[in-house]
Design an enzyme around this catalytic site. Structure first.
Site, PDB file in Angstrom:
ATOM      1  N   GLY A  96       0.903  12.753  -5.442  1.00  0.00           N
ATOM      2  CA  GLY A  96       0.826  11.555  -4.613  1.00  0.00           C
ATOM      3  C   GLY A  96      -0.584  11.020  -4.555  1.00  0.00           C
ATOM      4  N   ASP A 222       1.136   4.679  12.965  1.00  0.00           N
ATOM      5  CA  ASP A 222       1.388   4.289  11.581  1.00  0.00           C
ATOM      6  C   ASP A 222       2.749   4.810  11.127  1.00  0.00           C
ATOM      7  OD1 ASP A 222       0.734   2.957   9.245  1.00  0.00           O
ATOM      8  OD2 ASP A 222      -0.279   4.685   8.345  1.00  0.00           O
TER       9      ASP A 222
END
Length: 411
Positions: A96, A222
């Site tokens: 990632g 978030d």
């Protein structure tokens, strides 16, 4: 409200470690810059101030206080150990990448050197910029303090300062099924079954409720599909606490800070005023609920103009209208509970009310969604058939887990 009613909560414990990193939480919770359109958020700016109003439910204990008590749970890793485990942070090990840096899969032994190596995810922050250190420090301190089945487990950290710059790394439990974002939007993955979507939605609701109602109130700030990671059994776990903030204290109702987050998920009241509350997270949860229902991202520029913004598009298909079913993810191929889908949409709409005071708390969401009603038998049977057909692509682990929850649904 019982759209998640056939799912049941479970508990788990967390292990230990040593040595806190240097630095203070105050430096980690500095206010940050602006909304970003996808990926991880960048950050900069000055410390946010808190404005007074009526009383707050948040505890007077602070993250630094609790961190001093609980930092022993974390392990301080040697940089060379992590470098060797990732083959010098080879691209072959990278799983990632975002604004924070890169994530690598590796295998590490336990501190005593006994037993088999275990898979871990190692996040290596970019060396450039002070904000990376602040987000790293915030994540270390939040995840050292809090533990819950629906929060990703931080195993330890690494901090090294040298002639070649600073190195800041985090070591997490490995989450083999990647993120909710991957399974909803990436065509390389098989469609996520209906009941599994409900399981994930309830899991993240419980995780957020835990943060909001704990001994120190935490605003996640978030929440989005890419920050919901999935373990081997597709249990949802919140990750990436770099932008999290302590909630208001001392009789105050909100924290005022520069606006950060991801465009399409941040609450409009937070964007307009900079007033951050737990109801900002509730709005984001409502957005993700609609993503779960529709299989569409909150913002998709490649669609026709009237379909680019998810929340504007779904308004064309009211919950009580016959057209409502048109918003359901076509990848489900009609295999879902219409009644449960409407209840989820109604819940999402409550979370998306303009006035934040009128939105439910995440605790209320969990309580209302964990009632005594179950999915109808016909829907359960249809789900089971489809899951069996998809065993060859979705994997036996997925099928077994979904079938288990459907058995519970039948009572």
């Amino acid at each position: 409200m019982a759209c998640f009613s056939f799912l049941r909560r479970r508990k788990r414990s967390v292990g230990g470690g040593v040595a806190p990193p240097s630095g203070s939480y105050d430096s980690a919770r500095t206010g940050t810059s602006s909304i970003t359109s996808g990926g991880s958020s960048a950050a900069s700016g000055g410390r946010g101030k808190q404005h007074s109003a009526v009383s707050s439910t948040a505890s007077q204990r602070s993250i630094p206080d609790l961190y001093e008590e609980r930092a022993h749970k974390l392990r301080a890793f040697d940089f060379d150990e992590l470098r060797n485990a990732t083959n010098d942070f080879s691209r072959m090990n990278k799983i990632g990448e975002g604004g924070f840096g890169s994530v690598y899969k590796a295998f590490l032994r336990s501190p005593d050197g006994k037993g088999p190596r275990i898979p871990v995810a190692i996040k290596k922050l970019n060396q450039k910029g002070l904000q990376g250190h602040k987000q790293w420090l915030a994540e270390v301190q939040f995840l050292a303090v809090f533990e819950h089945p629906n929060l990703v487990k931080l195993l330890g950290f690494c901090a090294k300062d040298g002639e070649r710059g600073i190195e800041r790394l985090l070591v997490y439990e490995f989450m083999p099924n990647k993120s909710l974002e991957d399974h909803l939007f990436n065509k390389a993955y098989p469609p996520l079954p209906w009941s599994l979507r409900l399981q994930i939605a309830l899991g993240v609701a419980e995780g957020l409720a835990y943060l909001h109602d704990g001994e120190v109130q935490v605003i996640y700030r978030d929440f989005k599909a890419s920050n919901v990671l999935l373990d081997r059994e597709f249990k949802a776990k919140l990750s990436d606490f770099g932008l999290a903030r302590e909630g208001p204290t001392g009789g105050q109702t909100h924290v005022t800070t520069a606006v950060v987050g991801t465009y399409g998920y941040a609450a409009p009241d937070y964007i307009e005023t900079g007033h951050l509350t737990i109801k900002s997270d509730v709005w984001s949860f409502g957005v993700v609920l609609y993503e779960v229902l529709t299989g569409r991202r909150s913002l998709e520029r490649n669609r026709p103009m009237n379909e680019q913004k998810l929340l504007e598009w779904v308004k064309q298909f009211p919950v009580e209208s016959r057209k409502f079913s048109m918003i359901i993810d076509p990848k489900l191929k009609g295999v879902f509970s219409p009644d449960a889908a409407r209840e989820i949409a109604k819940l999402a709409n409550r979370c998306l009310v303009k006035n934040p005071k009128e939105r439910p708390s995440m605790g209320e969401v969990v309580e209302e969604s964990s009632g005594d009603e179950t999915l109808d038998k016909e829907s359960s049977e249809r789900n089971t058939v489809v899951i069996r057909e998809e065993d060859s692509t979705a994997g036996l682990g997925t099928a077994a887990m979904v079938t288990q929850f459907l058995d519970i649904a039948r009572g």
